[in-house]
Design an enzyme around this catalytic site. Structure first.
Site, mmCIF file in Angstrom:
data_model
loop_
_atom_site.group_PDB
_atom_site.id
_atom_site.type_symbol
_atom_site.label_atom_id
_atom_site.label_comp_id
_atom_site.label_asym_id
_atom_site.label_seq_id
_atom_site.Cartn_x
_atom_site.Cartn_y
_atom_site.Cartn_z
ATOM 1 N N LYS A 214 -3.051 70.674 -31.641
ATOM 2 C CA LYS A 214 -2.609 69.684 -32.624
ATOM 3 C C LYS A 214 -1.578 70.337 -33.525
ATOM 4 C CE LYS A 214 -4.392 66.802 -36.352
ATOM 5 N NZ LYS A 214 -5.604 66.235 -36.950
ATOM 6 N N GLU A 252 -4.946 78.158 -27.381
ATOM 7 C CA GLU A 252 -5.804 77.176 -28.060
ATOM 8 C C GLU A 252 -6.640 76.404 -27.029
ATOM 9 O OE1 GLU A 252 -6.336 76.757 -31.206
ATOM 10 O OE2 GLU A 252 -4.624 77.706 -32.196
ATOM 11 N N LYS A 267 -1.500 66.641 -29.226
ATOM 12 C CA LYS A 267 -1.123 65.659 -30.241
ATOM 13 C C LYS A 267 -0.044 66.230 -31.138
ATOM 14 C CE LYS A 267 -3.134 63.560 -34.264
ATOM 15 N NZ LYS A 267 -4.150 63.711 -35.235
ATOM 16 N N SER A 294 0.675 57.871 -34.959
ATOM 17 C CA SER A 294 1.156 56.768 -35.785
ATOM 18 C C SER A 294 2.671 56.738 -35.921
ATOM 19 C CB SER A 294 0.495 56.851 -37.159
ATOM 20 O OG SER A 294 0.733 58.119 -37.752
HETATM 21 C C1 PBG Z 1 -7.335 64.024 -38.915
HETATM 22 C C2 PBG Z 1 -6.463 63.195 -38.043
HETATM 23 C C3 PBG Z 1 -5.117 62.875 -38.262
HETATM 24 C C4 PBG Z 1 -4.722 62.090 -37.178
HETATM 25 C C5 PBG Z 1 -5.823 61.934 -36.354
HETATM 26 N N1 PBG Z 1 -6.881 62.648 -36.903
HETATM 27 C C6 PBG Z 1 -4.253 63.156 -39.412
HETATM 28 C C7 PBG Z 1 -3.792 64.514 -39.708
HETATM 29 O O1 PBG Z 1 -4.137 65.493 -39.032
HETATM 30 O O2 PBG Z 1 -3.063 64.647 -40.674
HETATM 31 C C8 PBG Z 1 -3.342 61.547 -36.994
HETATM 32 C C9 PBG Z 1 -3.208 60.410 -36.049
HETATM 33 C C10 PBG Z 1 -1.940 59.673 -36.160
HETATM 34 O O3 PBG Z 1 -0.958 60.050 -36.831
HETATM 35 O O4 PBG Z 1 -1.886 58.614 -35.527
HETATM 36 N N2 PBG Z 1 -8.548 63.411 -39.193
#
Ligand code: PBG
Length: 355
Positions: A214, A252, A267, A294
Site C-alpha cells: 500500500k 512486503e 493499492k 477513490s
Molecule cells: C485505511 C484505508 C484507506 C483506504 C482504504 N483503507 C485510507 C488511507 O490509507 O489513507 C483508501 C481507499 C481509497 O482511497 O479508496 N483504513
C-alpha cells in the site's frame, strides 16, 4: 511475373490484423475478460436511520445507515457482485478508537445486518485505526507526559502497541460474522498479530486479505472525505510505501505471506500496474487483489461528467488493465456501474465490445 508464378503479397511481413478483422474473431482471441464476479464493492457505514449521503468527491457513492443495507445487498446480488468491504464512521473518536472493537460498533452492526439478509454475500472488513482515532492515524500515537516510549519521538506511531488493538478489532469483526478481514494500516507484524488473535478465538478458518503493498498515495483524497479519516497532523509516509519504490514491494508481499496472509493486495491499482504484475509473477499461486481507489474513481467520474472522456469506456478499460496486470479480483467503487455496463450489453454490443 514473367514466369507466371503468383507471389504472396504477404511475403516479408506478418499479418496480426487477420485476427482483429471481425468482432467474432476478436472475441475468440481475447485474453482477459471482466465479469461482475471480479468486483468487491466498498461500503461506508454510519450511525442513524434512513441515511444515504452522497459523497461529494465520489458521485454515486454513499455513506449509508445500517437500515439501507438490505436493499443494497439485494442490488449487489442481482448484479452478480459477490462481496463488499466495509468501512465505518464511528459515533465518537478517541485516541485508541474504542468503537473499532465494540460489539455494537457501526461495522459490527453492518456485518450482522448483511449476513442476516444475505448469508451468501461475502463480507470483508477493513481493519485499521484511522477512521476511529481522534488523531486520524493508523496506529496508536506516542503522546503524553511521560511518553509511553521515550525512545521514540512525540507523535510517532507505536507499532507494536497497535498490534494488540488490531487483533481485537479483527476478532470483533469475526464475532459479528465477517467472512474475511483486511488489515490496511501497513503496521509491521499486523498479519501475524491478527492471525494469532483469530486462531486463539477459534477463527482459524477465517482468511486474511492483507493490504500488503500500500503506497502513500495522493489518490486516497476522496476516501478520506468519505470515511472522515484524514490525519490531524503529519502524513502516512512512515508506514505506507514510497511511490518511488518497486523492489521493496516484493519484500512486503513475501513477509505478509510468511505471516499468514491468504490474499495479497496492491493499492492503488492503475498507477501501480508494474508492481501488481511483479507480484503476480513472483507469487503465481497466490490470489491477488487490487484496489482501484477513490482518486482513480473520482478522476474518471469527473472527466466523464465534463464530457472529456467516455466514462464507460475508460472505466471498463481501467478495470480490464488491472485484471490484465494480474489481479484476481478488484475492489472498486465502479462495481455496480461496471456490472450494469457488462450486463446490459445487447448482442450487437457484446460482439462489438472491446472489453
Ligand atoms: C485505511 C484505508 C484507506 C483506504 C482504504 N483503507 C485510507 C488511507 O490509507 O489513507 C483508501 C481507499 C481509497 O482511497 O479508496 N483504513
Amino acid at each position: 511475373m514473367s514466369d507466371g508464378k503468383k507471389v504472396s503479397k504477404s511475403q516479408g511481413f506478418r499479418r496480426t490484423r487477420r485476427l482483429r478483422r471481425t468482432a467474432g474473431l476478436r472475441r475468440l482471441v481475447q485474453e482477459n475478460r471482466l465479469d461482475p464476479s471480479d468486483f468487491i464493492y466498498p461500503l461506508f457505514l454510519r450511525h442513524g436511520k434512513g441515511i444515504r449521503h452522497e459523497i461529494p468527491s465520489m458521485p454515486s457513492c454513499y455513506q449509508l445507515s445500517v437500515d439501507q443495507l438490505a436493499a443494497e445487498a439485494e442490488e449487489l446480488s442481482n448484479l452478480g457482485i459477490p462481496g463488499v468491504i466495509l468501512f465505518g464512521i464511528p459515533a465518537e473518536k478517541d485516541p485508541i478508537g474504542r468503537e473499532n472493537f465494540a460489539e455494537d460498533g457501526i461495522v459490527q452492526q453492518g456485518i450482522r445486518q448483511l449476513k442476516a439478509v444475505d448469508p451468501d454475500l461475502t463480507v470483508i472488513t477493513d481493519v485499521c485505526l484511522c477512521e476511529y482515532t481522534d488523531h486520524g492515524h493508523c496506529g496508536l500515537i506516542n503522546h503524553g507526559d511521560p511518553r509511553p516510549r521515550p525512545t521514540l519521538p512525540e507523535g510517532a506511531i507505536l507499532n507494536d502497541e497497535t498490534l494488540e488493538i488490531l487483533g481485537r478489532v479483527a476478532q470483533s469483526h469475526a464475532d459479528a460474522g465477517a467472512d474475511m478481514v483486511a488489515p490496511s494500516g501497513m503496521i509491521d507484524g499486523m498479519v501475524l498479530a491478527i492471525r494469532q488473535a483469530l486462531d486463539q478465538a477459534g477463527f482459524e478458518h477465517l482468511p486474511i486479505l492483507s493490504y500488503a503493498v500500500k503506497y502513500a498515495s495522493s489518490f486516497y483524497g476522496p476516501f478520506r472525505d468519505a470515511a472522515e479519516s484524514p490525519p490531524q497532523f503529519g502524513d502516512r509516509r512512515s508506514h505506507q510505501m514510497d511511490p518511488a519504490n518497486q523492489r521493496i514491494a516484493l519484500r512486503e508481499a513475501a513477509i505478509d505471506l510468511e505471516e499468514g496472509a491468504d490474499i495479497l493486495m496492491v493499492k492503488p491499482a492503475l498507477p501501480y500496474l508494474d508492481v501488481l504484475s511483479d507480484i503476480r509473477d513472483r507469487h503465481p499461486e497466490v490470489p491477488l487483489a487490487a484496489y482501484q481507489v477513490s482518486g482513480e474513481y473520482a478522476m474518471l467520474k469527473a472527466a466523464g461528467q465534463q464530457g472529456w472522456l467516455d466514462e464507460r469506456g475508460a472505466a471498463l478499460e481501467s478495470l480490464l488493465a488491472i485484471k490484465r496486470a494480474g489481479a484476481s479480483f478488484i475492489l472498486t467503487y465502479y462495481a455496480k456501474q461496471a456490472a450494469r455496463w457488462l450486463r446490459h450489453q445487447t448482442k450487437e454490443e457484446v460482439l462489438a465490445a472491446e472489453v
